[in-house]
Design a protein around this motif. Structure first.
Motif, PDB file in Angstrom:
ATOM      1  N   ALA A 180       0.397   0.865  -1.136  1.00 32.14           N
ATOM      2  CA  ALA A 180       0.953   0.561  -2.098  1.00 32.14           C
ATOM      3  C   ALA A 180       1.595  -1.539  -1.315  1.00 32.14           C
ATOM      4  O   ALA A 180       1.137  -2.060  -2.611  1.00 32.14           O
ATOM      5  N   ASP A 206       1.910  -1.041 -12.482  1.00 35.55           N
ATOM      6  CA  ASP A 206       3.282  -0.427 -11.323  1.00 35.55           C
ATOM      7  C   ASP A 206       3.826   0.889 -11.020  1.00 35.55           C
ATOM      8  O   ASP A 206       4.736   0.813 -11.114  1.00 35.55           O
ATOM      9  N   PRO A 220       0.853   2.594  -8.017  1.00 36.08           N
ATOM     10  CA  PRO A 220       1.912   2.771  -6.417  1.00 36.08           C
ATOM     11  C   PRO A 220       2.090   4.403  -7.589  1.00 36.08           C
ATOM     12  O   PRO A 220       2.608   5.000  -8.244  1.00 36.08           O
ATOM     13  N   ARG A 233       4.547   3.273   0.460  1.00 36.21           N
ATOM     14  CA  ARG A 233       3.961   4.417  -0.868  1.00 36.21           C
ATOM     15  C   ARG A 233       2.442   3.826  -0.841  1.00 36.21           C
ATOM     16  O   ARG A 233       1.364   3.008  -0.611  1.00 36.21           O
ATOM     17  N   TRP A 234       1.497   5.436  -1.249  1.00 30.09           N
ATOM     18  CA  TRP A 234       0.215   5.039  -1.577  1.00 30.09           C
ATOM     19  C   TRP A 234      -0.109   5.120  -3.005  1.00 30.09           C
ATOM     20  O   TRP A 234       0.421   5.610  -3.626  1.00 30.09           O
ATOM     21  N   MET A 235      -1.472   4.320  -2.862  1.00 27.78           N
ATOM     22  CA  MET A 235      -1.865   3.279  -4.357  1.00 27.78           C
ATOM     23  C   MET A 235      -2.691   5.003  -4.454  1.00 27.78           C
ATOM     24  O   MET A 235      -2.982   5.868  -3.750  1.00 27.78           O
TER      25      MET A 235
END
Length: 264
Positions: A180, A206, A220, A233-235
């Motif tokens: 992210a 978001d 995210p 944090r991964w998308m």
């Protein structure tokens, strides 16, 4: 003792029951939690073990994983030889034991306080995760002398691949290897997303629920963990009220993802 078993046997497959049964012969107090991943999906296995191992866990938690495509050598494999069993000790106190194949250790490689080979043969059974590895897992869990061997070298574990599908959850959300912090799209921006050969329009958000039902969000997700230099944090690609996985034609784990802003 909480034991996470991550493997590509198939949801509800007999192999899960056999491995748990054998494991409990050596660790009678083990409480097994099963997490299936697609066949040979070392990337999904690595993503899952990092999500479980680098977040808060009960004392003594152990992760045992087995996804072994036997692709480290292209020649015929004598005596069912495969990739070797390895061990990682994480800052959370979680211990990981599993086959070092593909990307299984990639997400925890740099966070691990210890990364070593396990002292167990890599050959001798077609079903190594039942016949050979549970005894080695127990030996490591119980701290037996000589259970561990030499340290892994830096080149033994590859970097995670950038910008691809890492895991598909039960709702069809596509968890990605796009961090992210590397994205700078404003909330509400329209983007073109290509996953494999399929292209769709998405809304940068978001928070996944900040889109209307039926719309695809690039936001995210719920997956991420703490590292020494900060949290990651991964998308995620999320179709509100549907399955992003179906929307993109059921892409495989590892499928490439391209994100481009949509022209006005």
């Amino acid at each position: 003792m909480l034991v996470h078993l991550i493997a590509d046997y198939g949801l509800g497959d007999l192999a899960f029951a056999e491995v748990v049964q054998r494991l409990k012969c050596y660790l009678p107090d083990a409480e097994a939690v099963l997490t299936p991943v697609p066949p040979f999906a070392t990337l999904a296995a690595g993503f899952c073990l990092a999500q479980l191992g680098l977040n808060d866990a009960p004392p003594g938690t152990l992760i045992y994983h087995n996804v072994a495509p036997r692709r480290d050598e292209v020649a015929a494999r004598p005596d069912n030889a495969g990739e070797r069993l390895a061990f990682a000790r994480l800052p959370t106190g979680v211990r990981v034991v599993g086959v070092n194949a593909g990307y299984t250790f990639s997400f925890v490689r740099d966070a691990a306080l210890e990364l070593r080979w396990a002292s167990v043969p890599a050959a001798g059974s077609q079903f190594r995760s039942r016949d050979l590895f549970p005894r080695a897992v127990a030996a490591i869990a119980l701290g037996e002398p000589d259970a561990l061997g030499d340290a892994l070298r830096p080149g033994d574990v590859p970097d995670p691949p950038p910008s691809c599908v890492a895991y598909v959850d039960g709702y069809g959300n596509l968890k990605t290897t796009i961090a992210a912090r590397t994205t700078s799209l404003p909330a509400g921006a329209r983007v073109r997303v290509r996953v494999g050969e399929v292209e769709r329009e998405a809304v940068a958000s978001d928070g996944s629920f900040n889109v209307a039902p039926g719309h695809l969000a690039f936001a995210p997700g719920s997956s991420g963990w703490r590292l020494a230099h900060g949290a990651v944090r991964w998308m995620e690609l999320f179709l509100r009220g549907g399955s992003a996985w179906e929307h993109f034609g059921r892409p495989d784990v590892g499928s490439a993802i391209e994100i481009e802003p949509k022209s006005p």
